[in-house]
Design a protein around this motif. Sequence first.
Motif, PDB file in Angstrom:
ATOM      1  N   UNK A  29       0.791  -1.367  -0.167  1.00  0.00           N
ATOM      2  CA  UNK A  29      -0.027  -0.084   0.032  1.00  0.00           C
ATOM      3  C   UNK A  29       0.958   1.225   0.049  1.00  0.00           C
ATOM      4  N   UNK A  30       2.025   1.202   0.894  1.00  0.00           N
ATOM      5  CA  UNK A  30       2.683   2.366   0.884  1.00  0.00           C
ATOM      6  C   UNK A  30       3.375   2.552  -0.520  1.00  0.00           C
ATOM      7  N   UNK A  31       3.848   1.677  -1.286  1.00  0.00           N
ATOM      8  CA  UNK A  31       4.684   1.472  -2.561  1.00  0.00           C
ATOM      9  C   UNK A  31       3.309   2.059  -3.484  1.00  0.00           C
ATOM     10  N   UNK A  32       2.269   1.546  -3.381  1.00  0.00           N
ATOM     11  CA  UNK A  32       1.073   2.117  -4.479  1.00  0.00           C
ATOM     12  C   UNK A  32       0.739   3.533  -4.208  1.00  0.00           C
ATOM     13  N   UNK A  33       0.805   4.138  -2.894  1.00  0.00           N
ATOM     14  CA  UNK A  33       0.575   5.481  -2.624  1.00  0.00           C
ATOM     15  C   UNK A  33       1.795   6.396  -3.084  1.00  0.00           C
ATOM     16  N   UNK A  34       2.960   5.912  -2.966  1.00  0.00           N
ATOM     17  CA  UNK A  34       4.167   6.570  -3.411  1.00  0.00           C
ATOM     18  C   UNK A  34       4.108   6.686  -4.899  1.00  0.00           C
ATOM     19  N   UNK A  37       1.435   9.162  -6.005  1.00  0.00           N
ATOM     20  CA  UNK A  37       1.894  10.341  -5.874  1.00  0.00           C
ATOM     21  C   UNK A  37       3.026  11.008  -6.989  1.00  0.00           C
ATOM     22  N   UNK A  38       3.714  10.127  -7.234  1.00  0.00           N
ATOM     23  CA  UNK A  38       4.926  10.235  -8.521  1.00  0.00           C
ATOM     24  C   UNK A  38       4.332  10.478  -9.876  1.00  0.00           C
ATOM     25  N   UNK A  39       3.330   9.663  -9.966  1.00  0.00           N
ATOM     26  CA  UNK A  39       2.592   9.802 -11.388  1.00  0.00           C
ATOM     27  C   UNK A  39       1.476  10.671 -11.459  1.00  0.00           C
ATOM     28  N   UNK A  40       1.105  11.347 -10.090  1.00  0.00           N
ATOM     29  CA  UNK A  40       0.061  12.266 -10.213  1.00  0.00           C
ATOM     30  C   UNK A  40      -1.599  11.493 -10.817  1.00  0.00           C
ATOM     31  N   UNK A  41      -1.591  10.242 -10.146  1.00  0.00           N
ATOM     32  CA  UNK A  41      -2.715   9.473 -10.559  1.00  0.00           C
ATOM     33  C   UNK A  41      -3.409   9.127  -9.223  1.00  0.00           C
ATOM     34  N   UNK A  42      -4.934   9.426  -9.174  1.00  0.00           N
ATOM     35  CA  UNK A  42      -5.510   9.119  -7.900  1.00  0.00           C
ATOM     36  C   UNK A  42      -5.660   7.603  -7.619  1.00  0.00           C
ATOM     37  N   UNK A  43      -5.696   7.280  -6.459  1.00  0.00           N
ATOM     38  CA  UNK A  43      -5.758   5.832  -6.008  1.00  0.00           C
ATOM     39  C   UNK A  43      -7.336   5.574  -6.285  1.00  0.00           C
ATOM     40  N   UNK A  44      -7.753   4.372  -6.853  1.00  0.00           N
ATOM     41  CA  UNK A  44      -8.947   4.013  -7.097  1.00  0.00           C
ATOM     42  C   UNK A  44      -9.730   3.755  -5.731  1.00  0.00           C
ATOM     43  N   UNK A  45      -9.075   3.278  -4.854  1.00  0.00           N
ATOM     44  CA  UNK A  45      -9.721   3.031  -3.429  1.00  0.00           C
ATOM     45  C   UNK A  45      -8.762   2.934  -2.311  1.00  0.00           C
ATOM     46  N   UNK A  46      -8.810   3.469  -1.237  1.00  0.00           N
ATOM     47  CA  UNK A  46      -8.158   3.538  -0.262  1.00  0.00           C
ATOM     48  C   UNK A  46      -8.268   2.385   0.659  1.00  0.00           C
ATOM     49  N   UNK A  47      -7.128   1.504   1.078  1.00  0.00           N
ATOM     50  CA  UNK A  47      -7.418   0.529   1.971  1.00  0.00           C
ATOM     51  C   UNK A  47      -6.230   0.529   3.167  1.00  0.00           C
ATOM     52  N   UNK A  48      -6.539  -0.221   3.981  1.00  0.00           N
ATOM     53  CA  UNK A  48      -5.714  -0.100   5.309  1.00  0.00           C
ATOM     54  C   UNK A  48      -5.555  -1.600   5.320  1.00  0.00           C
TER      55      UNK A  48
END
Length: 87
Positions: A29-34, A37-48
């Motif tokens: 999840x941390x990698x996906x978030x990074x 952010x680097x590519x300026x694309x929103x996450x489709x769904x937030x998970x924890x």
Amino acid sequence: MKRLQIQLDETLYEALRRRAFEEQASMASVVRDALAGAFGTPRSSERSVSDFRFVGSGSSERPPGGPVSERHDEFLDDAISARFRKA
């Protein structure tokens, strides 16, 4: 989602592991978030971590068979199989 396997040097891996622990999130999840952010694309769904009931169900000690962090797929398969045998 698509699956991706990457290799990290020890320093980057430890930084990622530490950040995931601090955020109480999975390393993936941390990698996906990074990357989002680097590519300026929103996450489709937030998970924890709380979205996955099996997370935290094991021990951080080395179980018989080796460390869970390295053999998580096998341990997860065993846990799921055991649950179906009980049903």
